[in-house]
Design a protein around this motif. Sequence first.
Motif, mmCIF file in Angstrom:
data_model
loop_
_atom_site.group_PDB
_atom_site.id
_atom_site.type_symbol
_atom_site.label_atom_id
_atom_site.label_comp_id
_atom_site.label_asym_id
_atom_site.label_seq_id
_atom_site.Cartn_x
_atom_site.Cartn_y
_atom_site.Cartn_z
ATOM 1 N N ILE A 36 0.839 -1.202 0.000
ATOM 2 C CA ILE A 36 0.000 0.000 0.000
ATOM 3 C C ILE A 36 0.870 1.246 0.000
ATOM 4 N N GLN A 87 -8.082 -2.008 -1.189
ATOM 5 C CA GLN A 87 -7.266 -0.838 -0.874
ATOM 6 C C GLN A 87 -6.067 -0.719 -1.807
ATOM 7 N N TRP A 88 -5.471 -1.842 -2.140
ATOM 8 C CA TRP A 88 -4.283 -1.804 -3.000
ATOM 9 C C TRP A 88 -4.635 -1.374 -4.421
ATOM 10 N N TYR A 126 -12.003 5.681 -0.501
ATOM 11 C CA TYR A 126 -11.568 4.544 0.313
ATOM 12 C C TYR A 126 -10.519 4.918 1.355
ATOM 13 N N ALA A 174 -7.286 5.019 0.906
ATOM 14 C CA ALA A 174 -6.149 4.093 0.777
ATOM 15 C C ALA A 174 -4.810 4.790 0.983
#
Length: 415
Positions: A316, A361-362, A412, A414
């Motif tokens: 991430i 998320q990635w 999100y 992220a």
Amino acid sequence: MLYSLGYIALLFISSACGWMPEEHRSMTNKTGFNLFDTATDHNSTDKRWLPGSGKIRGVNLGSLFVIEPWINSDEWSSMGCGEQHSEFDCVIHLGQMQANAVFQSHWGSWITQADIAQMQSYGLNTIRIPVGYWMLESLVYADSENFPQGGFSYLEQVCGWASDAGFYIIIDMHGAPGAQVSQNADTGQWASTPGFYVSWQYNRATQFLSWLTQNIHSNNNFRNVGMIGIVNEPVQIADTTATMRQTYYPNAFNAIRAAESAAGVSANNYLHIQAMNQNWGSGDPNQYLTDLYFAAYDDHRYLKWANVEVSQASYISTSCTDTDAGGNTPTVVGEFSLSVPDDVQWTAAWDPSTQQAFYKQWFAAQVMTYERTAIGWVFWTWKTQLGDYRWSYQDAVTAGVIPVNPEDVYSYGAC
């Protein structure tokens, strides 16, 4: 399709080319028309424009015209290709007539108009189509080369569907004469050594590009083809690719522009000509180019083969901060995925059946970065027979890992 790449981050430096990412990352033609802007009246002579999003958001049509057996092994076996490494090997195995029949059945079913409609419903606006030089069948050496025949009409069909749906289309020469890398099915042949890097193979490649350009500008089905990739993933050895940069790249640019000039194409309607960017490791693509008008660049970002810590937090963080190394502009991230190193991919920490939250998320971290540092992204690939959404955009949407609307990734958190 990449099988080995050290991780290098992105930085885009200025160069004189036909369109540049501006403050809002618009893509303009020579007359100043924003090719992404549907709020502005569209001049019908300014083709190859994108509706909706101001960023390239797309998928590759992997294993359509250049089959990679690992992607669709069940179909490969049902075609009678079994243990064959590549299309070249399968044609030898089956014989030309039988091979033509089974490959034409594959081309007619692997990507359908329903697939294009589904891509459109998922908020995508771009497709990248890998092809091989053998689609121009007169280039194939009858006494020593073996490839399936009849693919061009299927390319025409899928581009027609995509154009009707408003997609921007990139056609990439994935398979180069002689093979640009060894022992890789994504060149169409399982070559023992890369044989592309000689003058006569460069000449065949430029003939293919000239022919493709002529067809793009004369056939309405290709009206939304806006970019040609002139060779996919050449070897990552600058010395080996020196003649490619010095001879092939300028000749490829000249061949495409000469075909456009002969067809009376105005400069605002030129194709963008795409080479792998300097991040790739084959040297600076601009080294011997004298005219970068409507030049573009490709980069492939696979952490799977990158020299970074293999942990979810590292992936991430690395994707969120992927901005540090030199490159060329404008770049499209033409390939990336959600796959992780082979030795951990089915362990508990990376299992796609239980780690959907991480992969969600990635994906968000990657595409937000590619929209910030580049002009967008094209996922590898649309569909597979792997049962693993990490390589399949279609399956990842079904799994809830990729949102139906790509814009949702910005909510999100992220990065």
